[in-house]
Design an enzyme around this catalytic site. Structure first.
Site, PDB file in Angstrom:
ATOM      1  N   ASN A  17       0.867  -1.183   0.000  1.00 47.13           N
ATOM      2  CA  ASN A  17       0.000   0.000   0.000  1.00 47.13           C
ATOM      3  C   ASN A  17       0.903   1.233   0.000  1.00 47.13           C
ATOM      4  O   ASN A  17       1.499   1.569   1.015  1.00 47.13           O
ATOM      5  CB  ASN A  17      -0.893  -0.030   1.259  1.00 47.13           C
ATOM      6  CG  ASN A  17      -1.726   1.228   1.405  1.00 47.13           C
ATOM      7  OD1 ASN A  17      -1.844   2.021   0.469  1.00 47.13           O
ATOM      8  ND2 ASN A  17      -2.307   1.416   2.583  1.00 47.13           N
ATOM      9  N   LYS A  19       0.100   4.259  -0.301  1.00 45.91           N
ATOM     10  CA  LYS A  19      -0.566   5.452   0.266  1.00 45.91           C
ATOM     11  C   LYS A  19      -0.367   6.653  -0.665  1.00 45.91           C
ATOM     12  O   LYS A  19      -0.285   6.480  -1.876  1.00 45.91           O
ATOM     13  CB  LYS A  19      -0.065   5.719   1.679  1.00 45.91           C
ATOM     14  CG  LYS A  19      -0.129   4.477   2.566  1.00 45.91           C
ATOM     15  CD  LYS A  19      -0.007   4.777   4.022  1.00 45.91           C
ATOM     16  CE  LYS A  19       0.073   3.478   4.801  1.00 45.91           C
ATOM     17  NZ  LYS A  19      -0.030   3.662   6.219  1.00 45.91           N
ATOM     18  N   HIS A 107      -9.639   0.955   5.058  1.00 44.44           N
ATOM     19  CA  HIS A 107      -8.356   1.176   5.745  1.00 44.44           C
ATOM     20  C   HIS A 107      -8.607   2.141   6.904  1.00 44.44           C
ATOM     21  O   HIS A 107      -9.410   3.075   6.797  1.00 44.44           O
ATOM     22  CB  HIS A 107      -7.335   1.748   4.761  1.00 44.44           C
ATOM     23  CG  HIS A 107      -5.938   1.748   5.297  1.00 44.44           C
ATOM     24  ND1 HIS A 107      -5.494   2.679   6.218  1.00 44.44           N
ATOM     25  CD2 HIS A 107      -4.888   0.915   5.071  1.00 44.44           C
ATOM     26  CE1 HIS A 107      -4.228   2.416   6.514  1.00 44.44           C
ATOM     27  NE2 HIS A 107      -3.837   1.351   5.836  1.00 44.44           N
ATOM     28  N   GLU A 109      -7.009   4.570   7.947  1.00 42.47           N
ATOM     29  CA  GLU A 109      -6.804   5.993   7.618  1.00 42.47           C
ATOM     30  C   GLU A 109      -8.040   6.558   6.919  1.00 42.47           C
ATOM     31  O   GLU A 109      -8.406   7.717   7.132  1.00 42.47           O
ATOM     32  CB  GLU A 109      -5.542   6.154   6.754  1.00 42.47           C
ATOM     33  CG  GLU A 109      -4.281   5.930   7.590  1.00 42.47           C
ATOM     34  CD  GLU A 109      -3.070   5.453   6.809  1.00 42.47           C
ATOM     35  OE1 GLU A 109      -3.060   5.497   5.569  1.00 42.47           O
ATOM     36  OE2 GLU A 109      -2.114   4.987   7.471  1.00 42.47           O
ATOM     37  N   GLU A 179      -5.495  -5.245  10.801  1.00 43.04           N
ATOM     38  CA  GLU A 179      -4.469  -4.224  11.009  1.00 43.04           C
ATOM     39  C   GLU A 179      -4.732  -3.493  12.323  1.00 43.04           C
ATOM     40  O   GLU A 179      -5.580  -2.582  12.375  1.00 43.04           O
ATOM     41  CB  GLU A 179      -4.517  -3.195   9.867  1.00 43.04           C
ATOM     42  CG  GLU A 179      -4.228  -3.767   8.506  1.00 43.04           C
ATOM     43  CD  GLU A 179      -3.630  -2.709   7.594  1.00 43.04           C
ATOM     44  OE1 GLU A 179      -2.491  -2.900   7.168  1.00 43.04           O
ATOM     45  OE2 GLU A 179      -4.281  -1.691   7.341  1.00 43.04           O
TER      46      GLU A 179
HETATM   47  C1  PEP Z   1      -0.830   0.028   6.051  1.00 41.62           C
HETATM   48  O1  PEP Z   1      -0.757   1.093   5.474  1.00 41.62           O
HETATM   49  O2  PEP Z   1      -1.839  -0.679   5.896  1.00 41.62           O
HETATM   50  C2  PEP Z   1       0.265  -0.390   6.924  1.00 41.62           C
HETATM   51  C3  PEP Z   1       0.190  -1.549   7.513  1.00 41.62           C
HETATM   52  O3  PEP Z   1       1.337   0.469   7.040  1.00 41.62           O
HETATM   53  P1  PEP Z   1       2.766   0.128   7.728  1.00 41.62           P
HETATM   54  O4  PEP Z   1       3.243  -1.163   7.120  1.00 41.62           O
HETATM   55  O5  PEP Z   1       3.632   1.288   7.362  1.00 41.62           O
HETATM   56  O6  PEP Z   1       2.538  -0.010   9.192  1.00 41.62           O
END
Ligand code: PEP
Length: 265
Positions: A17, A19, A107, A109, A179
């Site tokens: 991802n 982002k 997600h 975010e 997550e």
């Molecule tokens: C994510 O963006 O879903 C994520 C897990 O980020 P990171 O690996 O940077 O913690």
């Protein structure tokens, strides 16, 4: 690479991802560098998806197709409606037309910064499935919720709402990414035991809502500061079928090591 045949054996899926990082020139460079690092043998063993920002998708699609790079194309989100007066948004059919296979949905975010509710997440899951793409449905708890002993209840509620009125045979094709929010971008990772325990909870929750077959076929990823150093231990857990990787997917050598977690055990 756009068929959505259900995976009967749960092939691991490692997803990057990106982002809101990388313009389309930088995206092209990263995908090409990654293709030099990752061998055919690697992708025989695991599925890999890359999720660039919308502005990079066409460029990455062209590179994957013209250079026959065996990664799946992904997106980071989409709108629930197929078209209309939604300034700035991108619809699921537009992504499908670009050859996108996996779409991240819900997600943390998007939920926290953009106020996406479980109902909206559910509508997006349905839009993605209707367009024959695979949702990667993200669920997870905050640190406060974990410390209050509410983590399981939060994850189960997000799953129930996010998959409301989704057919069992569709759930079977899906990916759920557990997550923990406190582990995203923080460098803190859930222990392999805690990650396994919650991924098992995800699977038993899917069994309760959508039946044994759907629960056995759906893939469950762990996400939250996955790095080459912890990937093998996490991926070795029986209910963890892959990883959703943020920061560590922005560097070809590092992401390749995660994809090749077996070699770095
Ligand atoms: C994510 O963006 O879903 C994520 C897990 O980020 P990171 O690996 O940077 O913690």
């Amino acid at each position: 690479m756009s068929d959505t045949t259900p995976d009967t054996v749960r092939r691991p899926l490692i997803s990057g991802n990106w982002k809101m990082n990388l313009n389309h020139f930088e995206a092209l460079k990263l995908v090409q560098e990654l293709s030099y690092e990752v061998t055919r043998d690697d992708v025989d063993a695991v599925d890999v998806s890359v999720h660039p920002p919308f502005t990079d998708i066409r460029t990455v699609q062209t590179a994957l197709e013209s250079d026959r790079i065996p990664f799946h194309l992904g997106a980071q989100h989409c709108h629930a409606e197929p078209s209309g007066a939604f300034t700035g948004e991108v619809a699921a059919p537009m992504l499908a037309k670009l050859g996108v296979r996996y779409v991240i949905v819900g997600h943390s975010e998007r939920r926290e910064v953009f106020g996406e509710t479980d109902d909206l997440v559910n509508a997006k899951v349905k839009a993605i499935l209707k367009n024959e793409m695979v949702p990667i449905l993200c669920v997870g708890e905050t640190l406060d919720e974990r410390e209050a002993g509410e983590a399981e209840a939060k994850v189960k509620a997000q799953l129930k709402a996010g998959l409301s009125r989704v057919k069992a045979e569709q759930v079977a094709t899906m990916v759920v990414a557990y997550e923990p929010i406190w582990a995203i971008g923080t460098g803190k990772t859930a222990s392999a035991d805690d990650a396994q325990a919650m991924c098992q909870t995800v699977r038993s929750s899917l069994e309760a809502t959508h039946g044994e077959d759907a629960a056995a076929s759906a893939r469950v990823q762990y996400g939250g500061s996955v790095k080459p150093i912890n990937a093998a231990e996490l991926m070795g857990q029986p209910d963890i079928d892959g990883a959703l990787v943020g920061g560590a997917s922005l560097e070809a050598e590092t992401f390749a090591k995660i994809i090749q977690y077996r070699l770095h055990d």
